[in-house]
Design an enzyme around this catalytic site. Sequence first.
Site, mmCIF file in Angstrom:
data_model
loop_
_atom_site.group_PDB
_atom_site.id
_atom_site.type_symbol
_atom_site.label_atom_id
_atom_site.label_comp_id
_atom_site.label_asym_id
_atom_site.label_seq_id
_atom_site.Cartn_x
_atom_site.Cartn_y
_atom_site.Cartn_z
ATOM 1 N N GLU A 70 94.141 78.500 81.271
ATOM 2 C CA GLU A 70 92.838 79.173 81.394
ATOM 3 C C GLU A 70 92.119 78.605 82.617
ATOM 4 O O GLU A 70 91.914 77.391 82.727
ATOM 5 C CB GLU A 70 91.980 79.006 80.130
ATOM 6 C CG GLU A 70 90.678 79.806 80.272
ATOM 7 C CD GLU A 70 89.848 79.894 79.000
ATOM 8 O OE1 GLU A 70 90.411 79.814 77.886
ATOM 9 O OE2 GLU A 70 88.616 80.044 79.138
ATOM 10 N N ASP A 144 83.054 83.970 88.545
ATOM 11 C CA ASP A 144 81.859 84.254 89.349
ATOM 12 C C ASP A 144 82.093 85.527 90.176
ATOM 13 O O ASP A 144 83.084 85.616 90.901
ATOM 14 C CB ASP A 144 81.573 83.074 90.286
ATOM 15 C CG ASP A 144 81.409 81.779 89.492
ATOM 16 O OD1 ASP A 144 80.411 81.669 88.760
ATOM 17 O OD2 ASP A 144 82.297 80.914 89.570
ATOM 18 N N ARG A 219 80.675 81.428 75.972
ATOM 19 C CA ARG A 219 79.224 81.292 76.101
ATOM 20 C C ARG A 219 78.684 82.327 77.086
ATOM 21 O O ARG A 219 77.666 82.951 76.884
ATOM 22 C CB ARG A 219 78.919 79.876 76.607
ATOM 23 C CG ARG A 219 77.526 79.394 76.284
ATOM 24 C CD ARG A 219 77.298 78.040 76.894
ATOM 25 N NE ARG A 219 78.127 76.985 76.283
ATOM 26 C CZ ARG A 219 78.137 75.731 76.706
ATOM 27 N NH1 ARG A 219 77.385 75.360 77.725
ATOM 28 N NH2 ARG A 219 78.877 74.831 76.114
ATOM 29 N N TYR A 220 79.435 82.518 78.172
ATOM 30 C CA TYR A 220 78.991 83.449 79.205
ATOM 31 C C TYR A 220 78.956 84.880 78.665
ATOM 32 O O TYR A 220 78.030 85.640 78.943
ATOM 33 C CB TYR A 220 79.921 83.367 80.430
ATOM 34 C CG TYR A 220 79.359 84.089 81.607
ATOM 35 C CD1 TYR A 220 78.574 83.431 82.554
ATOM 36 C CD2 TYR A 220 79.547 85.461 81.749
ATOM 37 C CE1 TYR A 220 78.014 84.117 83.614
ATOM 38 C CE2 TYR A 220 78.992 86.157 82.805
ATOM 39 C CZ TYR A 220 78.238 85.474 83.730
ATOM 40 O OH TYR A 220 77.679 86.158 84.778
#
Length: 243
Positions: A70, A144, A219-220
């Site tokens: 990951e 990102d 979480r994102y």
Amino acid sequence: MSTGKENSNTIVQRDRVFYGRRRGRRLRAGMEGLLDERLPELAVTLPSEPGAVLEPASLFPDGTKEVWLEIGFGGGEHLAGQAAAHPDVGFIGSEPFMNGVASLIRHCEDEALCNVRIYPDDVRDMLPLLPDASLARITVLFADPWPKKRHHSRRIIQHESIAEFHRLIAPGGELRLATDDMRYLRWMLARATAHCGFRWRARGPSDWRVRPEDWPETRYEAKARDQGRQPAFLRFERLEASD
Ligand SMILES: C[S@@+](CC[C@H](N)C(=O)[O-])C[C@H]1O[C@@H](n2cnc3c(N)ncnc32)[C@H](O)[C@@H]1O
């Protein structure tokens, strides 16, 4: 200055810049202690000799069925969830953000996970050292998006990285990507589907709009939903050369 005779990895590392954060809020003493105590034994160390390879299976005990990677695991919720659900799989997580590394170690402690190793740095330094077909899965969640055009070259998903993932994933294995940014979604799809060695598994919209059950939330992702953004979940099969 490059002599031109060095290991190509050395040259690539020298030219590369990591644009993310390595440290965030000051860690609580307990978390800092956990990092100091556990990271040395969990950390993946890259071989430095020219031409050396890092065999992922060698990082795990005999009997480990396969290894999954990951990239950019953030707080480690997804990686820890997968490691708990698949104790016979070895997991390598790569993440340069040390607060995230500490968070994953906390999960490993709390859930007594023995099948996790951590590369606490830029994954692009590690990938070229891994042998062909040495991974069964690569996962990149909510990377990102670098929305400004002049920053698109910083995106981790590029034609070159898709080709590198294809080299590393064994036939029948899987590439998993997620994003909540629709422009990055189109970019990812264009690059992954342009590679004839991957097949997008989606048959209908629910296959990419709904997170599969065997895919723990990060979480994102939770933050994106709170803010009204709909994430997309992409699964690509790594095909046999003749498929
Ligand atoms: C937006 S966050 C998403 C974190 C996590 N996947 C999640 O869904 O909560 C992207 C993460 O990728 C990491 N990252 C960015 N470039 C990376 C690279 N080259 N190697 C490893 N991790 C990277 C960043 O440090 C950051 O933690």
